[in-house]
Design a protein around this motif. Structure first.
Motif, PDB file in Angstrom:
ATOM      1  N   ALA A 139       0.210 -14.019   3.829  1.00  0.00           N
ATOM      2  CA  ALA A 139      -0.043 -13.124   2.699  1.00  0.00           C
ATOM      3  C   ALA A 139      -1.043 -13.732   1.728  1.00  0.00           C
ATOM      4  O   ALA A 139      -1.236 -14.949   1.677  1.00  0.00           O
ATOM      5  CB  ALA A 139       1.256 -12.821   1.971  1.00  0.00           C
ATOM      6  N   LEU A 144       2.504 -12.898  -2.993  1.00  0.00           N
ATOM      7  CA  LEU A 144       3.839 -12.326  -2.831  1.00  0.00           C
ATOM      8  C   LEU A 144       4.361 -11.966  -4.208  1.00  0.00           C
ATOM      9  O   LEU A 144       4.280 -12.778  -5.142  1.00  0.00           O
ATOM     10  CB  LEU A 144       4.755 -13.342  -2.152  1.00  0.00           C
ATOM     11  CG  LEU A 144       6.215 -12.956  -1.918  1.00  0.00           C
ATOM     12  CD1 LEU A 144       6.322 -11.733  -1.026  1.00  0.00           C
ATOM     13  CD2 LEU A 144       6.973 -14.130  -1.312  1.00  0.00           C
ATOM     14  N   GLU A 178      -2.646  -9.427   2.725  1.00  0.00           N
ATOM     15  CA  GLU A 178      -2.204  -8.407   1.784  1.00  0.00           C
ATOM     16  C   GLU A 178      -1.425  -8.995   0.613  1.00  0.00           C
ATOM     17  O   GLU A 178      -0.966 -10.132   0.656  1.00  0.00           O
ATOM     18  CB  GLU A 178      -1.299  -7.401   2.503  1.00  0.00           C
ATOM     19  CG  GLU A 178      -1.954  -6.700   3.669  1.00  0.00           C
ATOM     20  CD  GLU A 178      -0.947  -5.900   4.480  1.00  0.00           C
ATOM     21  OE1 GLU A 178      -1.276  -4.773   4.877  1.00  0.00           O
ATOM     22  OE2 GLU A 178       0.175  -6.415   4.721  1.00  0.00           O
ATOM     23  N   ILE A 201       2.035  -8.631  -0.856  1.00  0.00           N
ATOM     24  CA  ILE A 201       3.326  -8.143  -0.378  1.00  0.00           C
ATOM     25  C   ILE A 201       4.299  -8.040  -1.541  1.00  0.00           C
ATOM     26  O   ILE A 201       4.412  -8.957  -2.353  1.00  0.00           O
ATOM     27  CB  ILE A 201       3.900  -9.075   0.704  1.00  0.00           C
ATOM     28  CG1 ILE A 201       2.980  -9.110   1.925  1.00  0.00           C
ATOM     29  CG2 ILE A 201       5.302  -8.630   1.111  1.00  0.00           C
ATOM     30  CD1 ILE A 201       3.467 -10.038   3.024  1.00  0.00           C
ATOM     31  N   ARG A 229       6.819 -13.919   6.087  1.00  0.00           N
ATOM     32  CA  ARG A 229       5.611 -13.115   5.907  1.00  0.00           C
ATOM     33  C   ARG A 229       4.627 -13.764   4.933  1.00  0.00           C
ATOM     34  O   ARG A 229       3.417 -13.502   4.993  1.00  0.00           O
ATOM     35  CB  ARG A 229       5.993 -11.724   5.401  1.00  0.00           C
ATOM     36  CG  ARG A 229       6.837 -10.899   6.362  1.00  0.00           C
ATOM     37  CD  ARG A 229       6.076 -10.523   7.620  1.00  0.00           C
ATOM     38  NE  ARG A 229       6.857  -9.642   8.456  1.00  0.00           N
ATOM     39  CZ  ARG A 229       6.839  -8.309   8.362  1.00  0.00           C
ATOM     40  NH1 ARG A 229       6.054  -7.720   7.473  1.00  0.00           N
ATOM     41  NH2 ARG A 229       7.597  -7.574   9.147  1.00  0.00           N
ATOM     42  N   SER A 230       5.121 -14.589   4.021  1.00  0.00           N
ATOM     43  CA  SER A 230       4.256 -15.183   3.005  1.00  0.00           C
ATOM     44  C   SER A 230       3.206 -16.111   3.591  1.00  0.00           C
ATOM     45  O   SER A 230       2.170 -16.354   2.967  1.00  0.00           O
ATOM     46  CB  SER A 230       5.093 -15.950   1.977  1.00  0.00           C
ATOM     47  OG  SER A 230       5.630 -17.142   2.538  1.00  0.00           O
TER      48      SER A 230
END
Length: 286
Positions: free
Chosen positions: A100, A103, A8, A10, A96-97
């Motif tokens: 991802a 970002l 995604e 983010i 989280r990156s």
């Protein structure tokens, strides 16, 4: 690292000041065929210090709702999800990156501040440590100019060049590839090298109008000046040393001083964008 098909875009959503980030990130997510993930971190210690515990949580949920509404206004068909996490924002975004696609964060007021920027500024830390490309968005909208990419001939800068070509194609914009050289270098020879390198990467992007520029001077200063008329500026995290936990002087200059949104391209060593030497497994949905 290879981006998965469901990776995604983010957004690090700290406050209402980050709503311009949501707008820009929504456009990026839609252009790449990716979902948008709005992530806000919540501090229970601060909540308990407030007049009521419920009020800070309510404000967090209202922020997510408002950001999601804005994203859908920009891109009605976009898949958007929000999340409130009990954790520090920086540590959460770094973690989280790694999974991802992109970002996106605000610039913490860096652009136009005219002040010394602390190294611990979130955007700077993320540019150095994130596991994917970082988009840093300014509070003021950029002009309708070209896409600018700094190229120094390193493998990392060629990844940035390919990302920039993809960016220009999706935006229908002209791409300016800029190489900054020392005063004693042969600009004609460097311009020929840059033109050849760009030609190798434009085979599947014939619709993109490109321009190669070679200028003498300080790379950071030249790129910042060129970015004033650009709709977005891209650069590798560190041209000659693309390791983690580092961000080069040129990338720092753009983050600190460019009025345009800046994409610091990192985390792509084994997942290049579509191009003549693309490896297996890279998801090419747009």
């Amino acid at each position: 690292m290879t981006a998965s098909a469901d990776a995604e875009v983010i957004v690090g959503l700290g406050s209402e000041r980050d709503l311009p980030v949501v707008r820009q990130a929504a456009l990026e997510a839609a252009g790449h065929g990716r979902a948008l993930h709005l992530l806000h971190t919540f501090d229970w210690h601060a909540a308990f210090a407030a007049d009521t515990v419920a009020a800070p949580r309510d404000r967090a949920e209202q922020l997510i709702a408002r950001a999601a509404q804005l994203a859908h206004q920009c891109e009605p068909g976009l898949t958007v999800r929000g999340e409130i996490v009990e954790s520090g924002m920086l540590a959460t975004l770094i973690r989280r990156s790694t999974a991802a696609f992109l970002l996106a964060v605000g610039d913490s007021g860096m652009a136009g501040s005219g002040q010394c920027v602390p190294a611990e500024t979130p955007a700077v830390q993320l540019a150095a440590r994130a596991g994917c490309p970082l988009l840093t968005v300014r509070s003021e909208p950029p002009p309708e100019g070209p896409v600018l990419v700094g190229v120094d001939g390193s493998p990392s800068s060629h990844l940035a060049l390919r990302w920039a070509l993809d960016c220009a194609a999706r935006r229908g914009a002209r791409l300016v590839a800029l190489r900054v050289v020392e005063y004693d270098e042969d600009t004609d020879a460097v311009a020929e090298q840059l033109t050849e390198a760009l030609a190798r990467h434009t085979a599947d992007r014939p619709e993109v109008v490109t321009e190669c520029r070679v200028e003498r001077g300080d790379p950071g200063e030249v790129l910042v000046e060129a970015s004033r008329s650009a709709q977005v500026a891209l650069v590798a995290a560190r041209g000659d040393e693309p390791g983690r936990a580092m961000v080069g002087a040129v990338a720092q200059s753009l983050l600190y001083h460019s009025p345009a949104p800046v994409v610091v391209v990192r985390g792509l060593a084994t997942k290049p964008l579509a191009g003549p030497d693309v490896g297996p497994g890279w998801d090419r949905r747009h």
